[in-house]
Design an enzyme around this catalytic site. Structure first.
Site, PDB file in Angstrom:
ATOM      1  N   CYS A  43       0.761  -1.649  -0.058  1.00  0.00           N
ATOM      2  CA  CYS A  43      -0.096   0.067  -0.039  1.00  0.00           C
ATOM      3  C   CYS A  43       0.929   1.053  -0.142  1.00  0.00           C
ATOM      4  O   CYS A  43       1.546   1.675   1.469  1.00  0.00           O
ATOM      5  CB  CYS A  43      -0.490   0.086   1.288  1.00  0.00           C
ATOM      6  SG  CYS A  43      -1.581   1.374   1.281  1.00  0.00           S
ATOM      7  N   CYS A  46       1.027   3.647   3.092  1.00  0.00           N
ATOM      8  CA  CYS A  46       1.514   2.652   4.296  1.00  0.00           C
ATOM      9  C   CYS A  46       2.960   3.038   4.199  1.00  0.00           C
ATOM     10  O   CYS A  46       3.424   3.982   5.051  1.00  0.00           O
ATOM     11  CB  CYS A  46       1.610   1.525   4.223  1.00  0.00           C
ATOM     12  SG  CYS A  46      -0.313   0.847   4.314  1.00  0.00           S
ATOM     13  N   GLU A 317      31.989   4.362  48.865  1.00  0.00           N
ATOM     14  CA  GLU A 317      31.693   4.692  50.158  1.00  0.00           C
ATOM     15  C   GLU A 317      30.152   4.497  50.710  1.00  0.00           C
ATOM     16  O   GLU A 317      29.937   3.851  51.642  1.00  0.00           O
ATOM     17  CB  GLU A 317      30.671   6.306  49.894  1.00  0.00           C
ATOM     18  CG  GLU A 317      29.896   6.975  50.844  1.00  0.00           C
ATOM     19  CD  GLU A 317      29.641   8.333  50.156  1.00  0.00           C
ATOM     20  OE1 GLU A 317      29.693   9.268  49.064  1.00  0.00           O
ATOM     21  OE2 GLU A 317      27.635   7.918  49.996  1.00  0.00           O
ATOM     22  N   HIS A 321      29.524   2.591  54.631  1.00  0.00           N
ATOM     23  CA  HIS A 321      29.209   2.638  55.432  1.00  0.00           C
ATOM     24  C   HIS A 321      27.908   1.323  55.601  1.00  0.00           C
ATOM     25  O   HIS A 321      27.033   1.544  56.852  1.00  0.00           O
ATOM     26  CB  HIS A 321      28.010   4.187  54.942  1.00  0.00           C
ATOM     27  CG  HIS A 321      28.142   4.853  54.280  1.00  0.00           C
ATOM     28  ND1 HIS A 321      28.218   5.976  53.136  1.00  0.00           N
ATOM     29  CD2 HIS A 321      28.679   6.144  55.542  1.00  0.00           C
ATOM     30  CE1 HIS A 321      28.725   6.973  53.424  1.00  0.00           C
ATOM     31  NE2 HIS A 321      29.398   7.630  54.565  1.00  0.00           N
ATOM     32  N   HIS A 347      18.043   1.393  54.706  1.00  0.00           N
ATOM     33  CA  HIS A 347      17.511   2.120  54.065  1.00  0.00           C
ATOM     34  C   HIS A 347      17.211   3.479  54.346  1.00  0.00           C
ATOM     35  O   HIS A 347      17.934   4.002  53.937  1.00  0.00           O
ATOM     36  CB  HIS A 347      16.291   1.626  53.340  1.00  0.00           C
ATOM     37  CG  HIS A 347      16.876   2.283  51.505  1.00  0.00           C
ATOM     38  ND1 HIS A 347      15.985   1.726  50.530  1.00  0.00           N
ATOM     39  CD2 HIS A 347      17.275   3.214  51.323  1.00  0.00           C
ATOM     40  CE1 HIS A 347      15.640   2.050  49.854  1.00  0.00           C
ATOM     41  NE2 HIS A 347      16.655   3.209  49.907  1.00  0.00           N
ATOM     42  N   ASN A 348      16.299   3.963  55.328  1.00  0.00           N
ATOM     43  CA  ASN A 348      15.638   4.706  55.546  1.00  0.00           C
ATOM     44  C   ASN A 348      17.181   5.916  55.869  1.00  0.00           C
ATOM     45  O   ASN A 348      17.618   6.866  55.774  1.00  0.00           O
ATOM     46  CB  ASN A 348      14.795   5.052  56.908  1.00  0.00           C
ATOM     47  CG  ASN A 348      13.612   4.940  56.214  1.00  0.00           C
ATOM     48  OD1 ASN A 348      13.682   5.094  54.715  1.00  0.00           O
ATOM     49  ND2 ASN A 348      12.294   4.755  56.355  1.00  0.00           N
ATOM     50  N   VAL A 350      20.335   5.760  55.183  1.00  0.00           N
ATOM     51  CA  VAL A 350      20.945   6.306  53.674  1.00  0.00           C
ATOM     52  C   VAL A 350      20.296   7.246  53.495  1.00  0.00           C
ATOM     53  O   VAL A 350      20.973   8.387  52.733  1.00  0.00           O
ATOM     54  CB  VAL A 350      21.330   5.102  53.239  1.00  0.00           C
ATOM     55  CG1 VAL A 350      21.577   5.209  51.742  1.00  0.00           C
ATOM     56  CG2 VAL A 350      21.505   4.034  53.325  1.00  0.00           C
ATOM     57  N   TRP A 373      11.111   7.373  54.512  1.00  0.00           N
ATOM     58  CA  TRP A 373       9.937   6.665  53.215  1.00  0.00           C
ATOM     59  C   TRP A 373       9.050   5.083  54.602  1.00  0.00           C
ATOM     60  O   TRP A 373      10.286   4.375  55.058  1.00  0.00           O
ATOM     61  CB  TRP A 373      10.396   5.456  52.405  1.00  0.00           C
ATOM     62  CG  TRP A 373      10.140   5.102  51.514  1.00  0.00           C
ATOM     63  CD1 TRP A 373       9.998   5.748  49.678  1.00  0.00           C
ATOM     64  CD2 TRP A 373       9.783   3.083  51.537  1.00  0.00           C
ATOM     65  NE1 TRP A 373       8.933   4.253  49.437  1.00  0.00           N
ATOM     66  CE2 TRP A 373       8.845   3.042  49.488  1.00  0.00           C
ATOM     67  CE3 TRP A 373       9.525   2.227  51.673  1.00  0.00           C
ATOM     68  CZ2 TRP A 373       8.519   1.719  49.942  1.00  0.00           C
ATOM     69  CZ3 TRP A 373       8.710   1.194  51.730  1.00  0.00           C
ATOM     70  CH2 TRP A 373       8.658   1.308  50.502  1.00  0.00           C
TER      71      TRP A 373
END
Ligand SMILES: Cc1cc2nc3c(=O)[nH]c(=O)nc-3n(C[C@H](O)[C@H](O)[C@H](O)COP(=O)(O)OP(=O)(O)OC[C@H]3O[C@@H](n4cnc5c(N)ncnc54)[C@H](O)[C@@H]3O)c2cc1C
Length: 486
Positions: A43, A46, A317, A321, A347-348, A350, A373
């Protein structure tokens, strides 16, 4: 899947599908939305439309996409005989015809012009790239523009980290970070005499509890072959020599399947090139492992994760930590909850440290500032109270029972179940070969005695170790049989 190269070196960004891959490709797609163009290669209209469609496709698809991971643009050539049924399922009556909908609905779907309530809709405005992009913007409430530059799209990202639905897409990033972790390990030749057993422990954890079935399968394969690939007797105890050169590790790069890493992030995608991504994916992996383990596995899991970070996470680092935080743990963990809550708290810590640092240095992601969080929008019941101290820092009194319940919900079933169901059937075959049960996440042990060990110790380490020996014996017997038959 066919990746088309149309003219010169320019690859098509829209994905060409046909009757044989249409269902599986769309079923497995991690994206939320899809546009499918049904066209005919004979086509002329197209052919003229193709470069226009490609303009929009390049925005969303392919390695250079400005907004990857959101909308899939695909096409089907109805002039190909194999696609006749597929095109009639979508009542294609003229060329081109474009449809919009969730990829999974396309895979088992059809389109009936008399039913306009379907989740699949015919795209009515598509003739120019602007019109098609306007249509997409209207459908998903975004403001993408054809002139958007890569990674300069903070204001257009439709994702929101506090959207509870977003986490269900994190499985793709967990797979991505797992695959990247092992790529880094192999590329940096990090398997040494003094890190070998730490990697085995981590692999055992992944075999038993990785939220992705294909990563469990890949980890199992690596574990079964580990002694052959990296034999311990090649090393003296004091040796620090790298032993990875002795084997073709590239064969084992694909711990989560050949198509992963995909090269982009979905849940962990930052609004800038150098933010989020791998480290975000690792956190999500660790949290989802922490809620999947049994009580009796909590201490082993803690050690496996800490050792992995210490030996294989190449951010100095970060590991320093993390080591400080983990060294403060004096009593062994006894419960899943102990580990999940410790990891959440770490995690919190960090997050708290980085909140200040990223503000000072301007290195954070403006769309994803560090927060304590979970935020209230995600878990209102986690908050007993919250206030600000004189420095403006948020002080939160958590309801820890609620936090734990939330972690289990957030990182538990939501992450894997629905997406795993879409994996291709040949993976099912392989996982049964390796004795991995998809429903329970656990390893199916061939002999009753092994079950006794598992129940007695309730630890993935003992179980996976026994299972590894079984696999090796099986391999050996299989070889013996083949030799006898010659
Ligand atoms: C083990 C480890 C230690 C790291 N240490 C450092 C460091 O010392 N210095 C440094 O600069 N970078 C460090 N990083 C990187 C840093 O923590 C972030 O991963 C990175 O800045 C990207 O942040 P992000 O916004 O994607 O969210 P991330 O912090 O990566 O979090 C990913 C996702 O986890 C969820 N989440 C956030 N907080 C919690 C929580 N408390 N519990 C459960 N889920 C949560 C959120 O949905 C978030 O989007 C570390 C990463 C890891 C894996």
């Amino acid at each position: 899947l066919r990746t088309l190269v149309d003219s010169g070196d320019i690859r098509d960004a829209a994905v060409e599908l046909n009757a044989s891959n249409f269902e599986s490709f769309l079923k497995e797609s991690p994206l939320k939305f899809a546009v499918v163009e049904f066209f005919a290669s004979w086509c002329p209209a197209c052919r003229n439309y193709k470069p226009q469609y490609e303009k929009v496709a390049r925005l969303f698809n392919g390695p250079d996409a400005v907004h990857p991971g959101i909308v899939l643009l695909a096409r089907v050539d109805c002039a190909m005989k194999v696609n006749t049924d597929l095109c009639s399922r979508f009542s294609v009556s003229r060329y081109p015809m474009l449809f919009w909908g969730p990829p999974r609905k396309f895979s088992d779907g059809r389109w009936d012009p008399k039913k306009n309530k379907d989740e699949i809709q015919e795209v009515d405005e598509w003739r120019t790239p602007d019109l098609l992009l306007n249509y997409i913007n209207k459908r998903i409430g975004s403001s993408f523009s054809l002139s958007d530059d890569k990674y300069e799209n903070e204001n257009t990202l439709p994702m929101n980290a506090s959207d509870p639905e977003e986490i269900s897409r994190a499985i793709y990033d967990i797979e991505e970070s797992t695959a990247q972790a092992f790529q880094i390990i192999f590329q940096n030749k990090m398997i040494k005499s003094n890190t070998r057993s730490e990697l085995i422990k981590f692999l055992q954890l992944l075999v038993a509890h990785h939220p992705s079935k294909r990563c469990r399968k890949g980890s199992a394969e690596m574990l079964v072959n580990f002694d052959d690939l990296w034999p311990s007797n090649h090393l003296s105890v004091s040796s620090q020599d790298t032993i990875v050169e002795e084997v073709d590790a590239s064969r084992y790069y694909h711990i989560c399947g050949k198509e992963i890493p995909r090269g982009y992030w979905i849940f962990c995608r930052g609004s800038k090139e150098d933010t989020r991504g791998y480290s975000c994916g690792l956190w999500v992996l660790f949290h989802s492992l922490s809620v999947r383990i049994e009580d009796g596995e909590s201490n082993l899991t803690f050690t496996a994760i800490c050792d992995f970070i210490q030996n294989f996470f190449t951010c100095d680092e970060c590991r320093q930590h993390f080591h400080e935080m983990s060294s403060g743990v004096s009593v062994p963990f006894n419960k899943t909850r102990d580990l999940a809550m410790w990891l959440w708290h770490a995690h919190n810590k960090v997050n708290q440290r980085l909140m200040v640092k990223e503000k000072e240095l301007g290195t954070g992601d403006p769309r994803f500032p560090k927060i304590m969080w979970p935020p209230k929008q995600l878990c209102p019941s986690c908050y007993l109270s919250s206030s600000r101290d004189s420095n403006g820092l948020e002080k939160i009194k958590w309801d820890e029972n609620e936090v734990f319940k939330f972690l289990v919900r957030h990182y538990g079933k939501t992450i894997s179940s629905s997406k795993e169901a879409t994996l291709s059937s040949n993976e099912d075959d392989a996982s049964s070969t390796y004795g991995i049960s998809s429903s329970s996440n656990a390893i199916v042990v061939p002999v009753g005695a092994a079950l006794a060990i598992a129940i007695a110790s309730c630890a993935f380490g003992a179980l996976a170790c026994f299972w590894r020996t079984q696999q090796k014996n099986r391999k050996y017997l299989h070889k013996l049989h083949s030799l006898k038959n010659i």
